[in-house]
Design an enzyme around this catalytic site. Structure first.
Site, PDB file in Angstrom:
ATOM      1  N   GLY A  11       0.822  -1.218   0.000  1.00 27.67           N
ATOM      2  CA  GLY A  11       0.000   0.000   0.000  1.00 27.67           C
ATOM      3  C   GLY A  11       0.852   1.262   0.000  1.00 27.67           C
ATOM      4  NE  ARG A  72      -0.621  -5.604  -1.000  1.00 29.18           N
ATOM      5  CZ  ARG A  72      -1.396  -4.538  -0.819  1.00 29.18           C
ATOM      6  NH1 ARG A  72      -2.252  -4.178  -1.750  1.00 29.18           N
ATOM      7  NH2 ARG A  72      -1.311  -3.826   0.284  1.00 29.18           N
ATOM      8  CG  ASP A 103       4.147  -7.294   8.213  1.00 24.76           C
ATOM      9  OD1 ASP A 103       3.449  -7.077   7.210  1.00 24.76           O
ATOM     10  OD2 ASP A 103       3.680  -7.643   9.311  1.00 24.76           O
ATOM     11  CB  THR A 126       1.621   0.436   6.754  1.00 27.06           C
ATOM     12  OG1 THR A 126       0.232   0.227   7.040  1.00 27.06           O
ATOM     13  CG2 THR A 126       2.400   0.095   8.008  1.00 27.06           C
ATOM     14  CG  ASP A 128      -3.159  -0.414   8.279  1.00 24.94           C
ATOM     15  OD1 ASP A 128      -3.956   0.506   8.024  1.00 24.94           O
ATOM     16  OD2 ASP A 128      -3.072  -1.446   7.592  1.00 24.94           O
ATOM     17  CG  ASP A 130      -0.257  -3.045  10.729  1.00 20.63           C
ATOM     18  OD1 ASP A 130       0.658  -2.496  10.100  1.00 20.63           O
ATOM     19  OD2 ASP A 130      -1.102  -3.774  10.190  1.00 20.63           O
ATOM     20  NE  ARG A 172      -3.264  -4.485   7.193  1.00 22.84           N
ATOM     21  CZ  ARG A 172      -2.088  -4.774   6.648  1.00 22.84           C
ATOM     22  NH1 ARG A 172      -2.028  -5.668   5.679  1.00 22.84           N
ATOM     23  NH2 ARG A 172      -0.988  -4.188   7.047  1.00 22.84           N
TER      24      ARG A 172
HETATM   25  P1  ADP Z   1       2.904  -5.205   2.881  1.00 19.44           P
HETATM   26  O1  ADP Z   1       4.334  -4.985   2.549  1.00 19.44           O
HETATM   27  O2  ADP Z   1       2.130  -3.938   2.933  1.00 19.44           O
HETATM   28  O3  ADP Z   1       2.740  -6.071   4.118  1.00 19.44           O
HETATM   29  P2  ADP Z   1       2.088  -7.455   1.202  1.00 19.44           P
HETATM   30  O4  ADP Z   1       1.971  -8.406   2.348  1.00 19.44           O
HETATM   31  O5  ADP Z   1       0.999  -7.429   0.194  1.00 19.44           O
HETATM   32  O6  ADP Z   1       2.233  -5.939   1.645  1.00 19.44           O
HETATM   33  O7  ADP Z   1       3.474  -7.773   0.477  1.00 19.44           O
HETATM   34  C1  ADP Z   1       3.926  -6.977  -0.574  1.00 19.44           C
HETATM   35  C2  ADP Z   1       4.713  -7.805  -1.561  1.00 19.44           C
HETATM   36  O8  ADP Z   1       5.873  -8.363  -0.917  1.00 19.44           O
HETATM   37  C3  ADP Z   1       3.992  -9.028  -2.110  1.00 19.44           C
HETATM   38  O9  ADP Z   1       3.113  -8.703  -3.158  1.00 19.44           O
HETATM   39  C4  ADP Z   1       5.170  -9.853  -2.606  1.00 19.44           C
HETATM   40  O10 ADP Z   1       5.633  -9.387  -3.843  1.00 19.44           O
HETATM   41  C5  ADP Z   1       6.229  -9.570  -1.556  1.00 19.44           C
HETATM   42  N1  ADP Z   1       6.266 -10.687  -0.568  1.00 19.44           N
HETATM   43  C6  ADP Z   1       5.526 -10.835   0.544  1.00 19.44           C
HETATM   44  N2  ADP Z   1       5.818 -12.000   1.172  1.00 19.44           N
HETATM   45  C7  ADP Z   1       6.752 -12.615   0.424  1.00 19.44           C
HETATM   46  C8  ADP Z   1       7.464 -13.851   0.507  1.00 19.44           C
HETATM   47  N3  ADP Z   1       7.251 -14.708   1.509  1.00 19.44           N
HETATM   48  N4  ADP Z   1       8.356 -14.143  -0.474  1.00 19.44           N
HETATM   49  C9  ADP Z   1       8.584 -13.296  -1.499  1.00 19.44           C
HETATM   50  N5  ADP Z   1       7.945 -12.118  -1.631  1.00 19.44           N
HETATM   51  C10 ADP Z   1       7.043 -11.773  -0.710  1.00 19.44           C
END
Ligand code: ADP
Length: 316
Positions: A11, A72, A103, A126, A128, A130, A172
């Site tokens: 985000g 993403r 994260d 973020t 949030d 969080d 969230r």
């Molecule tokens: P945020 O960073 O806000 O928590 P996401 O959880 O959607 O957002 O993660 C963002 C991007 O990080 C994902 O679309 C993916 O490309 C990458 N990512 C997340 N987890 C993994 C993982 N275990 N292995 C490889 N890439 C990951």
């Protein structure tokens, strides 16, 4: 010459553009060649990586969102696409990466580091708030101010019409945005996932307040609570006997121009993150607490759910 890149993942938040500006300026000050990766890990795979110039960041400090896009990427979860990403970076001689994200994004870049050795520093971003291990995430203050302005405006109409407004905030399963704006906006009710509640416990008190002349209520509810905003509004109408409206703030909370606090935090996050990489810290997330900046491992940041500030919670 050492080459360094920055990307935004997950985000977007207001504060990313000031971070990009400082990134270009400070990298050059440190005699690094700065690069932008457009559209997060997707851009890393698709080779959307370009040298960043002063003119790229001219005038962007006032703007929300991110000039280089965020995304993403399902493909980045797969080993063969991460290999392509590494080849793209190698062709440009880039061996350091700043990642603005949450994260999930940090988990991704950590795996990338373990496979290919590209050094990184994650900057928590973020609305949030969080992310475990840091008291502050980029974008939070701008979001809080957008929510504050929205509630102030809604209060004007609520008071004129003798109505309840149920205002739903993002977050969230974290109630930080709702709780902070509740305490700073004088709302009558705040419901967050971290607190158990039964609406009937408020019934007598709210009816008494109406009998004593109260004309309207502002209720701030976090999106992760056990009931929908519609159910809260229905309860006000049926049990308290006052007309209710819902206002879901939604993505408006992510926009708007970055506040002074977010511009300054963006500046400091970037400077400290680049310094850390240059000092040999290869795989960390930069965190902020009342003692200042510190660096944590991915495990510390992603391994545990962040708990809401106990002091704030005690005021509820
Ligand atoms: P945020 O960073 O806000 O928590 P996401 O959880 O959607 O957002 O993660 C963002 C991007 O990080 C994902 O679309 C993916 O490309 C990458 N990512 C997340 N987890 C993994 C993982 N275990 N292995 C490889 N890439 C990951």
């Amino acid at each position: 010459m050492n080459n360094i890149a920055i990307l935004c993942s997950g985000g977007d938040v207001s504060g990313m553009n000031p971070a990009l500006k400082r990134f270009v300026e400070y990298a050059k000050e440190k005699e690094l060649e700065p690069y932008f990766v457009y559209d997060g890990y997707e851009g890393l795979i698709d080779n959307k990586i370009e040298k960043a110039t002063y003119s790229d960041v001219s005038g962007i400090i006032t703007r929300g969102g991110t000039k280089i896009g965020s995304a993403r990427s399902k493909r980045f979860m797969e080993v063969e696409y991460r290999k392509i990403a590494k080849e793209n970076l190698d062709r440009l001689g880039i061996n350091m990466l700043l990642v603005l994200g949450g994260d999930g994004s940090f988990r991704g870049v950590d795996i990338f580091y373990k496979e290919h050795g590209v050094k990184f520093c994650g900057i928590p971003s973020t609305i949030d708030n969080d992310i475990n291990g840091t008291d502050y995430c980029l974008g939070v203050d701008s979001a809080l101010n957008i929510i504050k302005t929205s509630i102030d405006a809604i209060r004007d109409t609520a008071s004129s019409f003798s109505r309840v407004f149920v205002i739903e905030t993002m977050g969230r399963d974290c109630g930080y945005l709702a709780l902070t704006t509740h305490l700073t906006s004088g709302a009558e009710l705040c419901l967050i996932p971290e607190m158990e509640y039964e609406l009937q416990e408020y019934e007598e008190e709210f009816k008494k307040q109406i009998a004593n002349g109260r004309r309207y209520f502002i209720a701030i509810v976090s999106e992760g609570i056990k009931q929908t905003s519609q159910e809260i509004a229905n309860w006000f109408e049926k049990s308290i006997g006052i007309e209710a409206r819902i206002c879901v703030l939604g993505h408006i909370q992510r926009g708007g121009n970055p506040t002074v606090k977010d511009r300054l935090m963006a500046y400091k996050f970037v400077v400290n993150a680049i310094d850390a990489l240059l000092e040999g810290r290869e795989e960390s997330v930069i965190c902020y607490d009342r003692f200042g900046f510190n660096f944590k491992s991915i495990k510390e940041v992603t391994g545990k759910k962040k708990e809401l500030d106990k002091e704030l919670l005690s005021y509820l």
